[in-house]
Structures are given as C-alpha cells and as structure tokens.
Design a protein around this motif. Structure first.
Motif, PDB file in Angstrom:
ATOM      1  N   LEU A   1      32.124 -50.588 -21.672  1.00  0.00           N
ATOM      2  CA  LEU A   1      31.904 -49.503 -20.726  1.00  0.00           C
ATOM      3  C   LEU A   1      30.577 -48.798 -20.999  1.00  0.00           C
ATOM      4  CD1 LEU A   1      32.931 -47.756 -18.429  1.00  0.00           C
ATOM      5  CD2 LEU A   1      34.175 -46.365 -20.102  1.00  0.00           C
ATOM      6  N   SER A   2      30.306 -48.527 -22.277  1.00  0.00           N
ATOM      7  CA  SER A   2      29.046 -47.845 -22.587  1.00  0.00           C
ATOM      8  C   SER A   2      27.857 -48.736 -22.260  1.00  0.00           C
ATOM      9  CB  SER A   2      29.025 -47.441 -24.059  1.00  0.00           C
ATOM     10  OG  SER A   2      29.101 -48.583 -24.880  1.00  0.00           O
ATOM     11  N   GLY A   3      28.041 -50.079 -22.424  1.00  0.00           N
ATOM     12  CA  GLY A   3      26.953 -50.986 -22.080  1.00  0.00           C
ATOM     13  C   GLY A   3      26.660 -50.970 -20.596  1.00  0.00           C
ATOM     14  N   LEU A   4      27.745 -50.941 -19.763  1.00  0.00           N
ATOM     15  CA  LEU A   4      27.549 -50.883 -18.309  1.00  0.00           C
ATOM     16  C   LEU A   4      26.860 -49.586 -17.897  1.00  0.00           C
ATOM     17  CD1 LEU A   4      30.967 -52.349 -17.087  1.00  0.00           C
ATOM     18  CD2 LEU A   4      28.701 -53.427 -16.918  1.00  0.00           C
ATOM     19  N   LEU A   5      27.288 -48.483 -18.504  1.00  0.00           N
ATOM     20  CA  LEU A   5      26.644 -47.205 -18.174  1.00  0.00           C
ATOM     21  C   LEU A   5      25.175 -47.231 -18.563  1.00  0.00           C
ATOM     22  CD1 LEU A   5      29.427 -44.700 -19.326  1.00  0.00           C
ATOM     23  CD2 LEU A   5      28.729 -45.238 -16.979  1.00  0.00           C
ATOM     24  N   GLY A   6      24.904 -47.830 -19.720  1.00  0.00           N
ATOM     25  CA  GLY A   6      23.515 -47.907 -20.155  1.00  0.00           C
ATOM     26  C   GLY A   6      22.676 -48.742 -19.198  1.00  0.00           C
ATOM     27  N   ALA A   7      23.249 -49.884 -18.750  1.00  0.00           N
ATOM     28  CA  ALA A   7      22.513 -50.741 -17.818  1.00  0.00           C
ATOM     29  C   ALA A   7      22.267 -50.025 -16.491  1.00  0.00           C
ATOM     30  CB  ALA A   7      23.291 -52.037 -17.593  1.00  0.00           C
TER      31      ALA A   7
ATOM     32  N   HIS B   1      16.249 -34.877 -17.040  1.00  0.00           N
ATOM     33  CA  HIS B   1      17.693 -35.056 -17.115  1.00  0.00           C
ATOM     34  C   HIS B   1      18.047 -36.539 -17.211  1.00  0.00           C
ATOM     35  CE1 HIS B   1      21.940 -34.278 -16.447  1.00  0.00           C
ATOM     36  NE2 HIS B   1      21.918 -35.183 -15.460  1.00  0.00           N
ATOM     37  N   GLN B   2      17.356 -37.384 -16.436  1.00  0.00           N
ATOM     38  CA  GLN B   2      17.609 -38.824 -16.474  1.00  0.00           C
ATOM     39  C   GLN B   2      17.264 -39.409 -17.854  1.00  0.00           C
ATOM     40  OE1 GLN B   2      15.480 -40.554 -13.245  1.00  0.00           O
ATOM     41  NE2 GLN B   2      16.781 -39.640 -11.658  1.00  0.00           N
ATOM     42  N   LEU B   3      16.158 -38.942 -18.434  1.00  0.00           N
ATOM     43  CA  LEU B   3      15.776 -39.418 -19.768  1.00  0.00           C
ATOM     44  C   LEU B   3      16.845 -39.073 -20.800  1.00  0.00           C
ATOM     45  CD1 LEU B   3      11.974 -38.550 -19.889  1.00  0.00           C
ATOM     46  CD2 LEU B   3      12.977 -40.838 -19.982  1.00  0.00           C
ATOM     47  N   GLU B   4      17.346 -37.866 -20.719  1.00  0.00           N
ATOM     48  CA  GLU B   4      18.364 -37.449 -21.681  1.00  0.00           C
ATOM     49  C   GLU B   4      19.658 -38.237 -21.496  1.00  0.00           C
ATOM     50  OE1 GLU B   4      18.722 -33.325 -20.985  1.00  0.00           O
ATOM     51  OE2 GLU B   4      16.823 -32.782 -21.997  1.00  0.00           O
ATOM     52  N   ALA B   5      20.019 -38.503 -20.224  1.00  0.00           N
ATOM     53  CA  ALA B   5      21.222 -39.296 -19.951  1.00  0.00           C
ATOM     54  C   ALA B   5      21.079 -40.707 -20.497  1.00  0.00           C
ATOM     55  CB  ALA B   5      21.502 -39.317 -18.444  1.00  0.00           C
ATOM     56  N   LEU B   6      19.876 -41.284 -20.316  1.00  0.00           N
ATOM     57  CA  LEU B   6      19.620 -42.627 -20.818  1.00  0.00           C
ATOM     58  C   LEU B   6      19.722 -42.666 -22.343  1.00  0.00           C
ATOM     59  CD1 LEU B   6      18.762 -45.543 -20.330  1.00  0.00           C
ATOM     60  CD2 LEU B   6      16.378 -44.798 -20.362  1.00  0.00           C
ATOM     61  N   ALA B   7      19.162 -41.668 -23.008  1.00  0.00           N
ATOM     62  CA  ALA B   7      19.216 -41.616 -24.469  1.00  0.00           C
ATOM     63  C   ALA B   7      20.656 -41.496 -24.954  1.00  0.00           C
ATOM     64  CB  ALA B   7      18.374 -40.456 -24.980  1.00  0.00           C
ATOM     65  N   ARG B   8      21.455 -40.651 -24.250  1.00  0.00           N
ATOM     66  CA  ARG B   8      22.848 -40.497 -24.660  1.00  0.00           C
ATOM     67  C   ARG B   8      23.624 -41.798 -24.469  1.00  0.00           C
ATOM     68  NH1 ARG B   8      22.188 -35.422 -22.104  1.00  0.00           N
ATOM     69  NH2 ARG B   8      23.147 -36.225 -20.194  1.00  0.00           N
ATOM     70  N   ALA B   9      23.357 -42.498 -23.367  1.00  0.00           N
ATOM     71  CA  ALA B   9      24.048 -43.763 -23.114  1.00  0.00           C
ATOM     72  C   ALA B   9      23.697 -44.799 -24.181  1.00  0.00           C
ATOM     73  CB  ALA B   9      23.676 -44.294 -21.727  1.00  0.00           C
ATOM     74  N   ARG B  10      22.409 -44.837 -24.571  1.00  0.00           N
ATOM     75  CA  ARG B  10      21.990 -45.789 -25.605  1.00  0.00           C
ATOM     76  C   ARG B  10      22.670 -45.470 -26.939  1.00  0.00           C
ATOM     77  NH1 ARG B  10      16.987 -44.799 -25.526  1.00  0.00           N
ATOM     78  NH2 ARG B  10      16.444 -46.313 -23.906  1.00  0.00           N
TER      79      ARG B  10
ATOM     80  N   GLU C   1      25.259 -47.863 -29.113  1.00  0.00           N
ATOM     81  CA  GLU C   1      25.026 -48.233 -30.513  1.00  0.00           C
ATOM     82  C   GLU C   1      26.210 -47.830 -31.384  1.00  0.00           C
ATOM     83  OE1 GLU C   1      21.371 -46.350 -31.442  1.00  0.00           O
ATOM     84  OE2 GLU C   1      20.113 -47.865 -30.442  1.00  0.00           O
ATOM     85  N   ARG C   2      26.778 -46.654 -31.102  1.00  0.00           N
ATOM     86  CA  ARG C   2      27.947 -46.226 -31.896  1.00  0.00           C
ATOM     87  C   ARG C   2      29.125 -47.165 -31.656  1.00  0.00           C
ATOM     88  NH1 ARG C   2      26.447 -40.968 -30.283  1.00  0.00           N
ATOM     89  NH2 ARG C   2      28.046 -41.017 -28.652  1.00  0.00           N
ATOM     90  N   ALA C   3      29.342 -47.550 -30.408  1.00  0.00           N
ATOM     91  CA  ALA C   3      30.451 -48.448 -30.098  1.00  0.00           C
ATOM     92  C   ALA C   3      30.264 -49.805 -30.767  1.00  0.00           C
ATOM     93  CB  ALA C   3      30.572 -48.619 -28.582  1.00  0.00           C
ATOM     94  N   ASN C   4      29.034 -50.304 -30.773  1.00  0.00           N
ATOM     95  CA  ASN C   4      28.767 -51.593 -31.427  1.00  0.00           C
ATOM     96  C   ASN C   4      28.990 -51.503 -32.937  1.00  0.00           C
ATOM     97  OD1 ASN C   4      28.131 -52.944 -29.063  1.00  0.00           O
ATOM     98  ND2 ASN C   4      25.960 -52.379 -29.164  1.00  0.00           N
TER      99      ASN C   4
END
Length: 377
Positions: A16-22, A45-54, A58-61
């Motif tokens: 799920l986190s990978g899909l959100l990141g993509a 705001h988009q930059l911050e969202a992208l960083a949080r998704a990444r 990484e935490r999930a992996n």
C-alpha cells in the motif's frame, strides 16, 4: 498476533505504501514545478507528502526484512531452549565437514543428555522439566566459546559442535561443561547432572558415523554411573589428530584383568599417553601439549579413585600401600605438569614417567597383584 499473520500485515502495508509513493511520484512528475512555483504552498505540500510516502515505504520494507529474518531464525531454533534445532545442526555440520575436507583443521563434537530426566518429569511435572532444560542450557553456554554451536538433537539430548578442536581439547571442554551443570541448582529439581560423549571426526567420516561414535562414548559414560565424560576410542586418524609415532605405548589384550571399568580406563590411559607423546614429538607445544597433560592427569585421578572403590569392595588386603602408590604417581604427574612452563617439554622425563612408572611399574607391576581378588569377587 501469530507470526504468519504479522508478516501478511507487513506485506500489505508495504504494497500500500509503495502504491501511494508511486501515485505521489506520478503527480509530481506530471506537474514539474517551474522556478517560480518553488515557493508555491501547494508544491511544498506535494514535496512533503512525497517525502512522507517514501519514509513510510522504507519503514515497511525494513519491518518486512526483520519479519523474514525472524521467521528464518525461528525455523532453525528450538523454541524452548533457544538453541539451534536438529535441522540446522545437520546443515551446519555438513558445511563444517566440507570445510574440514579442504584442510587439516580438526573438528569435534560433544553429545550430552540429562541424567534421569524422565524422573524429573514424573516427579515434578513437565513445566519443571522445561525449566531444568533451560537452566542446563544456560550452564552449558557459559562454558562454550564463540566459535562453538549448541543444538538440541532431540528430547534431552544436545550436541555442541567444536570447530578447530582436537579430541583432547573437546574432552577438557566437556569436563568443564559437566562440572558447570553439576554446580547449578535448579528450583524444585535441585542438582541435575549430565553424561557426555566426545568424538573427533575422522577422515571421510559421515555425520551419522561421527555422531554414532559419540553416542557410544555417551553410553559408556552412563554405564560408569552417569555424570561422566567419555571420549570415543575407535581406531582411526582424524583431521588434525595425532599420527602414529615411534614413541607409542601399545596395549596388549593379555593385560586385561576382567573388570570392565578398570580395563577400559587402562586402555584410555594408553591412548591419552600416546596423544601426549605425539604432541611433544611433533612440536605442538606448549598449548596443545598442556591440554594433553591436563587431560591425562584428570583421567589418572579418576582411574585411581574408581580403582580404589573396587579394591575396597573386593577386600584387597594391600589396599593402603596401593592407594599410597596412587598418591605418589599423581603427585609426580602434577610436578611434571608444573615444569611445562617454558617453550619445550622434558620429553625424557615424561616418557620415563609414562613408560616406567605408570605402565611398567604400576599397570604391569602392582596392579597385577589384585587380579586374583577380582576373579574371586
């Protein structure tokens, strides 16, 4: 939560986190900010969202990798004692055997099991029995080296693999383990002892044959009364084991007295003496020679103690003089051991003690005087 369900949850979270990141990355690349947009609050705001998704991805992996590592370790570990299990031991021993086949490094194993463990379970219940197994395991681990591996072979049987260790070194280690277990008092069950069999792997020997020889030694330890250590006496040359030397004491079956314990200990005395002589003759001094001498003295002391018990039982009339000779021989052996502090051993003195004092004077001399009393018994 069961481990399998935990891993499934982690996998779903990772996907799920990978899909959100993509998705976030796609939105970002479709709307590349121009220099003028860099200060746009929406772009920030988009930059911050992208960083949080990444970061979430990484935490999930990382959690997934930890879960998989834990699953792999759990599959190879005994759940109760935390030691390796039988499957891991078979794989690990195969790798050590393959490595030993590429060189002359010796490798030994120690097989032990708990004495009268069924009595513990029957008297106190299986929960206490489990605590005893864990307590004994802790005592054993306190004596093992970083290179050794401990595995549960089955039930109350365990095996310690000892790489780069000769039979003499492994037997001394087994004695330390035995004493550490005996010194530990467990709640409710009290003092628990173990019996141990030691074997060094011989050239081209299979794992099954190697363990079988250790098991035969373990059986002899139990036959001697338990709480004992026995080494495999099978003839054969192991990697790193002592090769035949011109300085060799040869056991003659005609020397047997008919008492199984004394005959076995006399043969073991010959073998240990030959190991000591070979280590000196081949220049493996001082560490290994000292180990051989320590093991020989420990065996001599045990043999004299057991022999005296038997002589008292059969009413040997010259017991006092015989016990006095035991004390003299043991004191001389310890004196020779104390003199082994330099860079070389006094080979003539050690050979004289083994061949003249211990074998010719004692085994071939005064020991033969009590044989007739054993026969009468």
């Amino acid at each position: 939560m069961p481990l399998a369900l935990s891993i499934l949850v982690v996998l779903l979270a990772s996907l799920l986190s990978g899909l959100l990141g993509a998705l976030a990355a796609g939105l970002w690349y479709r709307r590349r900010p121009r220099p003028a947009d860099l200060i746009d609050p929406d772009c920030q705001h988009q930059l911050e969202a992208l960083a949080r998704a990444r970061e979430a991805s990484e935490r999930a992996n990382a959690e997934l990798r930890r879960a998989l590592d834990q699953l792999e370790r759990t599959a190879a570990t005994d759940r109760l004692t935390g030691t390796w299990n039988r499957r891991w031991l078979e794989d690990g021993a195969a790798q050590l055997i393959a490595a030993a086949g590429r060189g002359d490094a010796p490798i030994s194993l120690i097989l032990y099991d708990l004495d009268h463990f069924k009595r513990v379970n029957d008297s106190f219940g299986h929960e206490v029995g489990d605590e005893v197994l864990k307590s004994v395991t802790e005592a054993v681990r306190s004596q093992l080296r970083a290179s050794d591996a401990l595995a549960r072979w089955g039930g109350e049987e365990f095996i310690a693999l000892c790489p780069a260790t000769t039979l003499a070194g492994a037997t001394i280690l087994a004695e330390k383990i035995r004493q550490a277990v005996e010194a530990r008092v467990t709640p409710q069950a009290g003092v628990v002892t173990i019996s141990l069999g030691v074997a060094q792997r011989q050239e081209k020997e299979s794992l099954e044959g190697w363990i079988r020889r250790a098991d035969e030694a373990l059986y002899r330890a139990k036959a001697r009364g338990r709480n004992q250590t026995e080494a495999s006496l099978d003839v054969g040359v192991a990697a790193g084991e002592d090769r035949p030397s011109f300085l060799t004491l040869v056991w003659d079956p005609a020397l047997a007295c008919g008492e199984a314990r004394i005959d076995h200990q006399h043969q073991e005395l010959y073998r240990l003496s030959n190991g000591l002589l070979a280590s000196i003759n081949q220049g493996r001094y001082p560490e290994e020679t000292k180990l051989h001498m320590q093991l020989l003295i420990a065996h001599v002391a045990q043999h004299f103690h057991d022999e005296e018990d038997i002589l008292i039982r059969v009413g040997y009339p010259h017991f006092a003089a015989h016990a006095q000779e035991h004390g003299r021989l043991l004191a001389k052996a310890k004196t020779l051991q104390q003199q082994m502090g330099g860079d070389s051993a006094d080979l003539p003195a050690i050979l004289g003690f083994l061949a003249l004092d211990l074998v010719k004077g004692h085994i071939l001399g005064s020991d033969r005087d009590y044989y007739k009393y054993l026969a009468q018994d």
